[in-house]
Scaffold this active site. Structure first.
Site: not given
Ligand SMILES: *Cc1c(COP(=O)(O)O)cnc(C)c1O
Length: 389
Positions: A149, A197, A199, A235, A323
């Site tokens: 990431n 994930s 989002h 749920t 920070c």
């Molecule tokens: C964002 C991310 C996560 C965490 O996903 P969330 O849905 O925000 O908990 C885990 N692993 C990687 C590589 C990510 O970029």
């Protein structure tokens, strides 16, 4: 505003929001209820599960919805560790994983498990011979992220899976950053467990999924009702699941066309930074990297100052420095690829998504060299450097 932080989160696409909205109000039924009103939620979840399965080329019965990507990582690692602890208590992962994996492994170490954190090379790749050398009789799980990431490096997933299989060890990959960037077929790649994930690819926050190859021994994650085939009670987040399903469908269709566009923006930014800004270093692999990832270190500056000045120019980006991440230590990923502390503090991550245009990149390149120069002009280290050279 120019948003260049797509690795942190992405906006929910309009089609995704439209698909979700009815499930908050007129279609609010509980998917576990037997009457038709509940069953329309169950059907929507079924369809979403199929869309995730289609995206990964697996069976819908192998997809389990979770509350986020972090939960999927927690479940995969703790679930496999506990279910297989009679076989062994050793796990192999890497030094550059997301904290959802690293902190889970550290927790398991406190519970009596042993973890090997593989180092990476200067580009952020693990070495397959080091992986092989780390394997023990009691190794039950290898967890290596698909793509990083921070620096965008893509790991040799197929080769890792082959090694895992050869030694009869389960292989989990955190593919949160890879969905919508790399085409993934879990069977061709030989993956046993995969986290994603919503989002991070145009879906809503607060919903993720774990792919669990059928037959994998794993503990149930949440105890309670029979949802997610008793493995993850609670749920269902119907609207969120519907959103994730729609988002993964959109993110994975016409994939090469989309990634080519994003890649051209990425390469424009990389080329221009290298051309216009002295004392910089591209972090991550030159070619095996996410189409939307740019990560640089700039000597003689602090990342926070750079982010603030970019923000004043309407540009949102990120840094692996002090920070911003709420800690005094620089990014563990940058340290793992061998960047010295001082330089790691001056890092910039620009993560490009579907919403970005070439004009966004041009604006960034227009302001960034001036921002870096302004910060360097205030830096005593830079002054000293100029004196000595
Ligand atoms: C964002 C991310 C996560 C965490 O996903 P969330 O849905 O925000 O908990 C885990 N692993 C990687 C590589 C990510 O970029």
């Amino acid at each position: 505003m120019i948003y260049f932080d797509n690795a942190a989160t992405t906006p929910v696409k309009k089609e995704v929001l439209d698909a979700m909205l009815p499930y908050f109000s007129e279609k609010f039924g509980n998917a576990s209820s037997v009457y038709q009103f509940g069953q329309q939620s169950a059907t929507a979840i079924l369809e979403a599960r199929q869309k995730v399965a289609d995206a990964l080329c697996c069976k819908p019965g192998e997809i389990f919805f979770t509350g986020c990507g972090s939960e999927a990582d927690n479940w995969a690692i703790k679930g496999v560790a506990y279910a297989n602890r009679n076989k062994g208590k050793h796990i192999i992962t890497t030094a550059i994983e997301h904290h959802a994996v690293l902190h889970t492994c550290q927790y398991l170490e406190k519970q009596g498990f042993e973890v090997t954190y593989l180092p990476v090379d200067e580009y952020g790749k693990i070495r397959l011979d080091e992986l092989k050398a780390a394997i023990r009789e009691d190794t039950v799980l290898i967890s290596v992220m698909f793509a990083n990431n921070e620096i965008g490096t893509i790991q040799p997933i197929k080769e890792i899976a082959e090694i895992a299989k050869e030694y009869n060890i389960l292989f989990h990959t955190d593919a949160v950053q890879a969905i919508g960037a790399v085409s993934i077929n879990v069977n061709e790649l030989g993956i046993d467990l995969l986290s994603l994930s919503g989002h991070k690819f145009g879906g809503p926050k607060g919903v993720g999924a774990l792919y669990i190859r059928s037959g994998v021994r794993i503990d149930n994650f949440m105890h309670g009702g029979g949802q997610e085939r008793f493995k993850r009670a609670g749920t269902e987040n119907t609207a969120g699941i519907v959103g994730l399903g729609e988002a993964i469908k959109l993110a994975t269709e016409n994939l090469s066309e989309k990634t080519e566009k994003i890649k051209s923006i990425r390469d424009y930014i990389i080329t221009n930074i290298e051309e216009k800004i002295p004392y910089c270093r591209l972090n991550g692999h030159p070619t095996d990297r996410l189409c939307g990832n740019v990560n640089f270190c700039f000597e003689f500056i602090e990342g926070e100052g750079m982010l603030l000045l970019l923000d004043m120019n309407g540009i949102s980006a990120s840094s692996g420095s002090a920070c911003t991440s709420g800690s005094l230590d620089p990014s563990h990923v940058l340290l793992a690829i061998g960047i010295p502390h001082g330089i790691a503090h001056g890092s910039l991550r620009v993560s490009i998504g579907e919403i970005n245009t070439m004009a966004d990149a041009e604006k960034l390149i227009e302001v960034l060299p001036g921002i870096i120069q302004r910060l360097r002009d205030m830096s005593p280290l830079y002054e000293e450097h100029l004196k000595n050279n």
